[in-house]
Design a protein around this motif. Sequence first.
Motif, mmCIF file in Angstrom:
data_model
loop_
_atom_site.group_PDB
_atom_site.id
_atom_site.type_symbol
_atom_site.label_atom_id
_atom_site.label_comp_id
_atom_site.label_asym_id
_atom_site.label_seq_id
_atom_site.Cartn_x
_atom_site.Cartn_y
_atom_site.Cartn_z
ATOM 1 N N GLU A 1 0.850 -1.198 0.000
ATOM 2 C CA GLU A 1 0.000 0.000 0.000
ATOM 3 C C GLU A 1 0.881 1.243 0.000
ATOM 4 O O GLU A 1 2.076 1.157 0.317
ATOM 5 C CB GLU A 1 -0.896 -0.026 1.245
ATOM 6 N N ALA B 1 1.237 3.413 2.115
ATOM 7 C CA ALA B 1 1.865 3.639 3.428
ATOM 8 C C ALA B 1 3.081 2.743 3.646
ATOM 9 O O ALA B 1 3.823 2.934 4.614
ATOM 10 C CB ALA B 1 0.853 3.397 4.534
ATOM 11 N N HIS C 1 4.987 -1.355 2.422
ATOM 12 C CA HIS C 1 4.793 -2.804 2.417
ATOM 13 C C HIS C 1 5.051 -3.420 3.792
ATOM 14 O O HIS C 1 4.513 -4.474 4.123
ATOM 15 C CB HIS C 1 5.773 -3.396 1.391
ATOM 16 N N PHE D 1 8.944 1.799 -13.883
ATOM 17 C CA PHE D 1 10.165 1.695 -13.071
ATOM 18 C C PHE D 1 11.413 1.900 -13.935
ATOM 19 O O PHE D 1 11.334 1.893 -15.164
ATOM 20 C CB PHE D 1 10.249 0.305 -12.438
ATOM 21 N N GLY E 1 10.491 -7.206 -1.450
ATOM 22 C CA GLY E 1 11.126 -6.920 -0.159
ATOM 23 C C GLY E 1 12.529 -6.379 -0.369
ATOM 24 O O GLY E 1 13.343 -7.024 -1.026
ATOM 25 N N GLN F 1 16.077 -5.503 4.302
ATOM 26 C CA GLN F 1 14.875 -5.829 5.055
ATOM 27 C C GLN F 1 14.600 -7.346 4.991
ATOM 28 O O GLN F 1 14.130 -7.945 5.960
ATOM 29 C CB GLN F 1 13.705 -5.016 4.486
HETATM 30 C C1 LIG Z 1 8.763 -4.390 -9.912
HETATM 31 C C2 LIG Z 1 7.975 -4.459 -8.665
HETATM 32 C C3 LIG Z 1 6.892 -5.311 -8.612
HETATM 33 C C4 LIG Z 1 6.125 -5.376 -7.453
HETATM 34 N N1 LIG Z 1 5.031 -6.191 -7.430
HETATM 35 C C5 LIG Z 1 4.244 -6.219 -6.336
HETATM 36 C C6 LIG Z 1 3.055 -7.016 -6.328
HETATM 37 O O1 LIG Z 1 2.744 -7.684 -7.304
HETATM 38 N N2 LIG Z 1 2.270 -7.004 -5.219
HETATM 39 C C7 LIG Z 1 2.602 -6.277 -4.117
HETATM 40 O O2 LIG Z 1 1.855 -6.320 -3.154
HETATM 41 N N3 LIG Z 1 3.721 -5.503 -4.092
HETATM 42 C C8 LIG Z 1 4.544 -5.453 -5.174
HETATM 43 N N4 LIG Z 1 5.682 -4.671 -5.180
HETATM 44 C C9 LIG Z 1 5.998 -3.882 -4.003
HETATM 45 C C10 LIG Z 1 7.256 -4.341 -3.301
HETATM 46 O O3 LIG Z 1 7.056 -5.577 -2.668
HETATM 47 C C11 LIG Z 1 7.640 -3.222 -2.326
HETATM 48 O O4 LIG Z 1 7.985 -2.086 -3.089
HETATM 49 C C12 LIG Z 1 8.816 -3.587 -1.466
HETATM 50 O O5 LIG Z 1 8.501 -4.660 -0.620
HETATM 51 C C13 LIG Z 1 9.214 -2.389 -0.598
HETATM 52 O O6 LIG Z 1 8.095 -1.871 0.059
HETATM 53 P P1 LIG Z 1 7.737 -0.319 0.003
HETATM 54 O O7 LIG Z 1 8.061 0.194 -1.344
HETATM 55 O O8 LIG Z 1 6.346 -0.170 0.469
HETATM 56 O O9 LIG Z 1 8.712 0.336 1.018
HETATM 57 P P2 LIG Z 1 8.557 0.390 2.648
HETATM 58 O O10 LIG Z 1 8.064 -0.910 3.155
HETATM 59 O O11 LIG Z 1 7.771 1.597 2.970
HETATM 60 O O12 LIG Z 1 10.009 0.582 3.017
HETATM 61 C C14 LIG Z 1 10.695 1.856 2.901
HETATM 62 C C15 LIG Z 1 12.036 1.718 3.576
HETATM 63 O O13 LIG Z 1 11.840 1.402 4.943
HETATM 64 C C16 LIG Z 1 12.601 0.254 5.280
HETATM 65 N N5 LIG Z 1 11.928 -0.451 6.364
HETATM 66 C C17 LIG Z 1 10.715 -0.998 6.357
HETATM 67 N N6 LIG Z 1 10.457 -1.581 7.537
HETATM 68 C C18 LIG Z 1 11.528 -1.384 8.313
HETATM 69 C C19 LIG Z 1 11.884 -1.738 9.644
HETATM 70 N N7 LIG Z 1 11.082 -2.449 10.424
HETATM 71 N N8 LIG Z 1 13.100 -1.381 10.093
HETATM 72 C C20 LIG Z 1 13.940 -0.680 9.322
HETATM 73 N N9 LIG Z 1 13.667 -0.317 8.067
HETATM 74 C C21 LIG Z 1 12.470 -0.663 7.567
HETATM 75 C C22 LIG Z 1 12.660 -0.538 3.993
HETATM 76 O O14 LIG Z 1 13.715 -1.464 3.988
HETATM 77 C C23 LIG Z 1 12.859 0.575 2.982
HETATM 78 O O15 LIG Z 1 14.205 0.938 2.919
HETATM 79 C C24 LIG Z 1 6.465 -4.591 -6.326
HETATM 80 C C25 LIG Z 1 7.572 -3.738 -6.386
HETATM 81 C C26 LIG Z 1 8.317 -3.669 -7.533
HETATM 82 C C27 LIG Z 1 9.503 -2.738 -7.550
#
Ligand SMILES: Cc1cc2nc3c(=O)[nH]c(=O)nc-3n(C[C@H](O)[C@H](O)[C@H](O)COP(=O)(O)OP(=O)(O)OC[C@H]3O[C@@H](n4cnc5c(N)ncnc54)[C@H](O)[C@@H]3O)c2cc1C
Length: 553
Positions: free
Chosen positions: A149, A151, A153, A223, A399, A403
């Motif tokens: 979302e 907010a 993942h 992307f 992911g 992380q």
């Molecule tokens: C090509 C592509 C395809 C994708 N396909 C899908 C899909 O089909 N379905 C789907 O649901 N998602 C999908 N995604 C989303 C993808 O899984 C997320 O972008 C990825 O997991 C990172 O999550 P976020 O972007 O929400 O970042 P966030 O989770 O907001 O993370 C931002 C930063 O915070 C850090 N962080 C998070 N939690 C912590 C913690 N506890 N402690 C310290 N640091 C932390 C992270 O490592 C990162 O550096 C896709 C992404 C891409 C790039």
Amino acid sequence: MTTSFLDSLDAGRLCWDELQPFPREDPAEREAGDARVAHLVELLAGQLDPEEVDRIRELPAGLVEALKRHGYFAMSVPPELGGLGLSPYHVFRLIEGAAGWSPTAGLLLGLQNTAGAPALLPALPPGPVRDFVSRRIAERATSGWADTEPAGHNNAAPGTTATPTADGTAYLLDGEKLFIGNGSIAELLVVTAVVPDPDRRRVCVCFVDTSSPGFSVVSNVDFVGFAGLPNGYLRFDGVRVPRDQVFFTAEDDVRLSPTVAAVAILGRHTMMATPAVAIARRCLEFSADFVNRRTIDGRPLGGYDQIQRIVAATLADIFAIESVVAWNLLGCALTDRWFERYVTKNIATLAAWRVADRTVSLFGGEGVETPASKRRRGVPALPVERLFRDARMLRVAGGVDFQADHVAGRLLLSRYYGPAQRRPSGTVADADPDVARDADLTPANRDHLRAAAAEIRRFKQTCLNVVARHHSLPSLLVDEERLVLLGGLARELLTMSVVLARAASREAEDGQVLADVYCVQARHRLDDLWRRLPYGAEPDYAKLSTAYLSGGS
Ligand SMILES: Cc1cc2nc3c(=O)[nH]c(=O)nc-3n(C[C@H](O)[C@H](O)[C@H](O)COP(=O)(O)OP(=O)(O)OC[C@H]3O[C@@H](n4cnc5c(N)ncnc54)[C@H](O)[C@@H]3O)c2cc1C
């Protein structure tokens, strides 16, 4: 019972016997798999020009329909539902083959087959939800998994809500999902949502027909890599989802059900590792092409020490990914080797990144030059820079890399705080006097095997020390650096052990030297991780970053 490398990590003793005999693919299955890969690649080559897709950032019209017609959108689905009924290893090879032609096509197929509704089918018990999903799969619905979302993942629960209607026949879905693979073209989306009940917060999975009123694709997401991949920012505005399309399990969060978790882990494994190994292989082919046409000071480039090391390291990284995937999938059931499958995301994508990165350096200026520019100059238009962009994406999708190590460390260590019967032992097992005694390995690899065994002992002792330091799980969870490092150590130790086991099986030509090269590199990385692990005086990271983030200089 299928063994797991977790047995070794939990005991603190490398269970070398459990890694033997190393799994092999049945020759008849391999032949059938090769034929299917050749067919899929031919189909893609006839429809999709990867350079053109990178330029216009769109897949060719008709591609998805053509893939569906041949069953490639239902690879693991039983034939009675119109699928190909393939095993997880066979599915892996097929998607990897597609990714070798076009990483974007590989990811498209990965999303459909390993994250969309077809992947969820084995987790659905008989009943109306399964009937609905089976029908839509038989109708060849394009699918995707919508969890992330805006907010972030990594939030524990989705913000998207599924509110029961007053008459109890349906749920109203409200929320937004971001970065959803296949989201902009999906006909059936698997959407995670929370039921807003103050007494019992439950996370469910909704199977959403995207023709439903209230669903919209807010925008297509684009992307730096995987150009042309359908990916969407999606909105659900009071979307009515009939009760028979909403899946709950006994757990409060459906994602924690053992079968759903196993499906998700296997899916992420295959979706991420297939383009990773495909990219690494293409980089190797490109490296051979470049090195063989280049001379420096009249000497073939391939005769130089540094270049030989680069090519050998790439060969060894590919050998390592292949070995881990074979270990994870051959002869295993859905819920087997979950830890190995989980950490393979980083094993494969970090190896692919190393390969792509060193290939760029190997190519010099041509490594960062676009294919169009190369064509204008009349040199082979090898798309190294495109694969480099794709490889970087793999460290984020599914992911973020650090992380993923963090979660792996958490999964390992949180078990020490769980129910007594599932807690790993509180002691380190007796050392094996010589684990390499009967191993069919070269002297160098025997030395690596002894080193792996010693490090597994040290790993277990370190886990016990970290747990002793943190008397409660919340206290452990604050210690993120230790969890990240332990997650990284675990995946390096797994890979090294599996690579040596494959070498000992004498199944692969050059297996011994590939394992030797791999283990030397892995031991450098392990040394680095160990060096960073001890508690002690550290710079004040928190002070520095907090001061800056709160507006200081
Ligand atoms: C090509 C592509 C395809 C994708 N396909 C899908 C899909 O089909 N379905 C789907 O649901 N998602 C999908 N995604 C989303 C993808 O899984 C997320 O972008 C990825 O997991 C990172 O999550 P976020 O972007 O929400 O970042 P966030 O989770 O907001 O993370 C931002 C930063 O915070 C850090 N962080 C998070 N939690 C912590 C913690 N506890 N402690 C310290 N640091 C932390 C992270 O490592 C990162 O550096 C896709 C992404 C891409 C790039």
